[in-house]
Write a protein that holds these residues in place. Structure first.
Motif, short mmCIF file in Angstrom:
data_model
loop_
_atom_site.label_atom_id
_atom_site.label_comp_id
_atom_site.label_asym_id
_atom_site.label_seq_id
_atom_site.Cartn_x
_atom_site.Cartn_y
_atom_site.Cartn_z
N ALA A 35 54.98 40.53 42.74
CA ALA A 35 54.35 41.29 41.65
C ALA A 35 54.19 40.47 40.37
O ALA A 35 53.12 40.49 39.75
CB ALA A 35 55.13 42.57 41.40
N PRO A 36 55.23 39.72 39.93
CA PRO A 36 55.07 38.94 38.69
C PRO A 36 53.98 37.87 38.79
O PRO A 36 53.38 37.49 37.78
CB PRO A 36 56.45 38.30 38.50
CG PRO A 36 57.39 39.18 39.25
CD PRO A 36 56.61 39.64 40.45
N ILE A 37 53.74 37.36 40.02
CA ILE A 37 52.73 36.32 40.18
C ILE A 37 51.34 36.86 39.86
O ILE A 37 50.44 36.10 39.50
CB ILE A 37 52.79 35.74 41.61
CG1 ILE A 37 54.17 35.15 41.89
CG2 ILE A 37 51.72 34.66 41.81
CD1 ILE A 37 54.36 34.64 43.31
N ALA A 38 51.18 38.17 39.96
CA ALA A 38 49.89 38.79 39.62
C ALA A 38 49.50 38.48 38.18
O ALA A 38 48.31 38.31 37.87
CB ALA A 38 49.95 40.29 39.85
N PHE A 39 50.49 38.39 37.30
CA PHE A 39 50.19 38.08 35.90
C PHE A 39 49.72 36.63 35.75
O PHE A 39 48.95 36.30 34.86
CB PHE A 39 51.43 38.32 35.02
CG PHE A 39 51.79 39.78 34.88
CD1 PHE A 39 51.06 40.61 34.05
CD2 PHE A 39 52.83 40.32 35.61
CE1 PHE A 39 51.38 41.96 33.93
CE2 PHE A 39 53.16 41.66 35.50
CZ PHE A 39 52.43 42.49 34.65
N VAL A 40 50.20 35.77 36.65
CA VAL A 40 49.77 34.37 36.64
C VAL A 40 48.31 34.28 37.08
O VAL A 40 47.47 33.65 36.43
CB VAL A 40 50.65 33.52 37.57
CG1 VAL A 40 50.15 32.08 37.61
CG2 VAL A 40 52.11 33.56 37.11
N THR A 41 47.99 34.92 38.22
CA THR A 41 46.61 34.87 38.71
C THR A 41 45.67 35.63 37.77
O THR A 41 44.47 35.34 37.73
CB THR A 41 46.51 35.47 40.13
OG1 THR A 41 47.00 36.81 40.12
CG2 THR A 41 47.35 34.65 41.10
N MET A 42 46.22 36.56 37.02
CA MET A 42 45.40 37.32 36.07
C MET A 42 44.85 36.39 34.98
O MET A 42 43.69 36.53 34.55
CB MET A 42 46.24 38.42 35.44
CG MET A 42 45.47 39.69 35.10
SD MET A 42 46.57 41.00 34.56
CE MET A 42 47.34 41.48 36.09
N THR A 43 45.68 35.44 34.53
CA THR A 43 45.20 34.51 33.51
C THR A 43 44.11 33.60 34.09
O THR A 43 43.15 33.23 33.40
CB THR A 43 46.35 33.65 32.97
OG1 THR A 43 46.97 32.94 34.04
CG2 THR A 43 47.39 34.51 32.27
N GLU A 44 44.25 33.24 35.38
CA GLU A 44 43.19 32.47 36.03
C GLU A 44 41.92 33.32 36.13
O GLU A 44 40.81 32.79 35.98
CB GLU A 44 43.66 32.04 37.42
CG GLU A 44 44.79 31.05 37.40
CD GLU A 44 45.28 30.66 38.79
OE1 GLU A 44 45.85 29.58 38.91
OE2 GLU A 44 45.09 31.45 39.72
N HIS A 45 42.10 34.61 36.37
CA HIS A 45 40.97 35.54 36.43
C HIS A 45 40.21 35.52 35.10
O HIS A 45 38.98 35.44 35.07
CB HIS A 45 41.47 36.95 36.74
CG HIS A 45 40.44 38.02 36.55
ND1 HIS A 45 39.49 38.31 37.49
CD2 HIS A 45 40.21 38.87 35.52
CE1 HIS A 45 38.71 39.29 37.05
NE2 HIS A 45 39.14 39.65 35.86
N PHE A 46 40.95 35.58 33.98
CA PHE A 46 40.32 35.53 32.66
C PHE A 46 39.50 34.25 32.53
O PHE A 46 38.36 34.26 32.04
CB PHE A 46 41.37 35.57 31.55
CG PHE A 46 42.13 36.87 31.45
CD1 PHE A 46 41.58 38.05 31.92
CD2 PHE A 46 43.39 36.89 30.90
CE1 PHE A 46 42.28 39.25 31.84
CE2 PHE A 46 44.11 38.08 30.81
CZ PHE A 46 43.55 39.25 31.28
N GLY A 47 40.10 33.12 32.97
CA GLY A 47 39.41 31.84 32.86
C GLY A 47 38.13 31.80 33.67
O GLY A 47 37.10 31.32 33.20
N HIS A 48 38.17 32.34 34.90
CA HIS A 48 36.98 32.35 35.74
C HIS A 48 35.88 33.22 35.15
O HIS A 48 34.69 32.88 35.21
CB HIS A 48 37.33 32.82 37.15
CG HIS A 48 38.08 31.81 37.94
ND1 HIS A 48 38.81 32.12 39.06
CD2 HIS A 48 38.23 30.47 37.78
CE1 HIS A 48 39.37 31.02 39.55
NE2 HIS A 48 39.02 30.01 38.79
N VAL A 49 36.27 34.36 34.57
CA VAL A 49 35.28 35.23 33.93
C VAL A 49 34.65 34.51 32.73
O VAL A 49 33.45 34.61 32.48
CB VAL A 49 35.91 36.57 33.49
CG1 VAL A 49 34.90 37.40 32.69
CG2 VAL A 49 36.38 37.36 34.70
#
Length: 425
Positions: A246-260
Motif C-alpha cells: 500500500a505505501p508503494i502506491a504513494f511512490v508510483t503516484m508521484t511517477e503518475h504526476f510526472g507522466h501526466v
C-alpha cells in the motif's frame, strides 16, 4: 505548459485510417512489451497475465478519463521487491491483495482531490519543479537502456552494441527521412530492422541470440494462467501484503504526476484540469485493482509509450486503445506472444535509448517554453537537486518502505519550492 499543435500528426481524438491505425497500435504494443513481461518473469508470474491486465487496465483507464488521456498502463517496477518477498512467503494471493489495496489508495487520494480541489497543483508543481522531474523520468531509465544495448548477462558484448546501434539508427532514419506510413511507425520498423539484423549476425557468427524454442513449443491458442480473486483461491487477509504494498502506491503516484506532466507538455492540454487529477488517479487505481483481481503485477502509466508519442507526434487515444485490445487478444495467442517475447534485448535497448532520451528532452522543452531563469540561484538549486537526486537514485528507507529516484526527487523538489525564499532581480 502548453505547446503548439501545428506539428502534431494525429491529435488526441483523431482516428487514423484502419491500416495505419493497426500499425501504430502494434508499435505501442512492442514498445511496452519488454518491460511489461519482464516484471512478471522476475516475480514468478505468467507473463501472459501481465499482458492481458495491461490491455484491460489501459481500456479501464481510458474509460475513466473519458478517453481524453493517451496513457498506456504496463507492469510497475516499483513493486518488484515487495512482490518477490510476498511470493516466497504467502504466494500470489498476497500479491493480488496488495495490488488491490494499492489501487484503493489511489481511489482514496482521488476522492480527497475531488473535495479539496486542484488549485494547489500549480502552486506545488511549477515549471522549475516539473521540468527537472520530467528529465529525471527519462534519464533515470538511461542505465536500463544502455545495459540492454551493450551487455549480455551482465558482461560487455560488442555484438549486442552493434545490434543496438543498427536498431537505433534505423529508428532515427525512419523518423527523419521516412515518407508516409514509414515516418509514422519508426519504432516498429526499427524493431523489425533490428530483429532482422540480429538473425543475419546470428547466421554469420553462429552465436545464438534469438532462439525459436519457445515459439515452437507454444500453442496458437493458450489461456493465460489466471489466478482470479474469489475464484481460484479462497479469501484470506494478508496484513503483510497490505503494509508492504500500500505505501508503494504513494511512490508510483508521484511517477503518475510526472507522466501526466509530460503528456501535458506533449499534447498541449492540461490533464490536471480536464478530465482532472481525480480522474487520472482513479483510472490508475482501477487499472491496478483489475491487475490484482486477475493475479497480475500492479500497473502504472508507461514512459516507453509516452516516448513513442513524443517521437511520432501521434497522440491519438484510438491508437492507445488499439494497442490495449491487441494486448488482450495476443495474451491468448501463444505463438505471437512468443515471437514478441523473442525480441532480443539489444534491439529493445537501441529503441529505448531514443524513447527515454525524448522524454528527458521534453523536460528541457518545458524549461525553454516557460523561459525559466537559471541566473536565479533559487531555480538553479531546485533543478540541480532534483536532477542529481533523481538520476543518482537517492533513496530514503524507513521501516522497510523505500522511496527513491523519481519519487524522492519529486518530494525534494516540491519541498524546496515551498521552503526556499523567493528571490528578486
Amino acid at each position: 505548459m502548453t505547446t503548439s499543435k501545428k506539428d502534431v500528426i494525429y491529435d488526441v481524438h483523431d482516428k487514423p485510417p484502419i491500416g495505419m491505425w493497426i500499425g501504430l497500435s502494434f508499435q505501442h504494443l512492442f514498445a511496452m512489451f519488454g518491460a511489461t513481461v519482464l516484471v512478471p518473469i522476475l516475480v514468478g508470474i505468467d507473463p501472459s497475465i501481465a499482458l492481458f491486465s495491461s490491455g484491460l487496465g489501459t481500456l479501464a483507464h481510458l474509460s475513466v478519463t473519458k478517453y481524453k488521456i493517451p496513457a498506456y498502463m504496463g507492469s510497475s517496477f516499483a513493486y518488484i521487491l515487495a512482490m518477490q518477498s510476498l511470493m516466497k512467503s504467502d504466494g500470489i494471493a498476497a500479491v493480488a491483495q496488495g495490488a488491490v489495496v494499492g489501487g484503493l489508495v489511489y481511489l482514496l487520494v482521488a476522492l480527497i482531490v475531488k473535495f479539496v480541489g486542484k488549485a494547489w497543483i500549480d502552486k506545488v508543481l511549477p515549471p522549475i519543479v516539473v521540468a527537472p522531474i520530467v528529465m529525471v523520468i527519462g534519464l533515470s531509465l538511461a542505465g536500463t537502456a544502455v545495459n540492454d544495448a551493450m551487455n549480455k548477462n551482465g558482461d560487455y558484448n560488442l555484438t549486442f552494441l552493434l545490434i543496438a546501434l543498427v536498431t537505433l539508427f534505423a529508428v532515427l532514419a525512419f523518423n527523419m527521412f521516412g515518407k508516409g506510413l514509414t515516418s509514422l511507425i519508426p519504432i516498429l520498423l526499427g524493431i523489425i530492422v533490428g530483429y532482422s539484423f540480429t538473425l543475419i549476425v546470428q547466421q554469420i557468427t553462429g552465436t545464438p541470440i534469438i532462439t525459436f524454442d519457445e515459439i515452437s513449443a507454444s500453442h496458437w491458442f493458450s489461456v493465460p494462467s489466471f489466478d482470479i480473486m474469489f475464484v481460484d483461491y479462497s479469501f484470506k487477509l494478508y496484513p503483510s501484503a497490505i503494509l508492504t504494498m500500500a505505501p508503494i502506491a504513494f511512490v508510483t503516484m508521484t511517477e503518475h504526476f510526472g507522466h501526466v506532466m509530460v503528456l501535458n507538455s506533449l499534447t498541449g492540454n492540461d490533464y490536471f484540469k480536464d478530465p482532472g487529477l481525480e480522474r487520472t488517479l482513479t483510472g490508475d487505481g482501477v487499472a491496478q485493482m483489475i491487475a490484482g483481481v486477475f493475479g497480475a503485477p500492479p500497473v502504472t502509466s508507461y514512459g516507453e509509450n509516452i516516448g513513442v508519442m513524443a517521437i511520432t507526434k501521434i497522440h491519438s487515444v484510438y491508437v492507445i486503445a488499439g494497442a490495449a485490445v491487441f494486448a488482450v487478444v495476443l495474451s491468448f495467442i501463444g505463438k505471437i506472444t512468443a515471437v514478441i517475447h523473442s525480441i532480443p534485448t539489444p534491439v529493445i535497448g537501441g529503441v529505448s535509448i531514443a524513447l527515454f532520451g525524448v522524454i528527458a528532452s521534453s523536460g528541457l522543452k518545458i524549461l525553454v517554453e516557460n523561459k525559466v531563469d537559471f541566473d536565479d540561484k533559487r531555480n538553479l538549486l531546485i533543478a540541480s537537486v532534483i536532477l542529481v537526486s533523481g538520476i543518482g537514485g537517492l533513496t530514503l528507507n524507513i521501516a522497510g518502505i523505500s522511496i527513491s529516484g523519481v519519487a524522492f526527487s519529486t518530494i525534494l523538489g516540491i519541498a524546496m519550492h515551498l521552503i526556499l525564499p523567493k528571490t528578486t532581480d
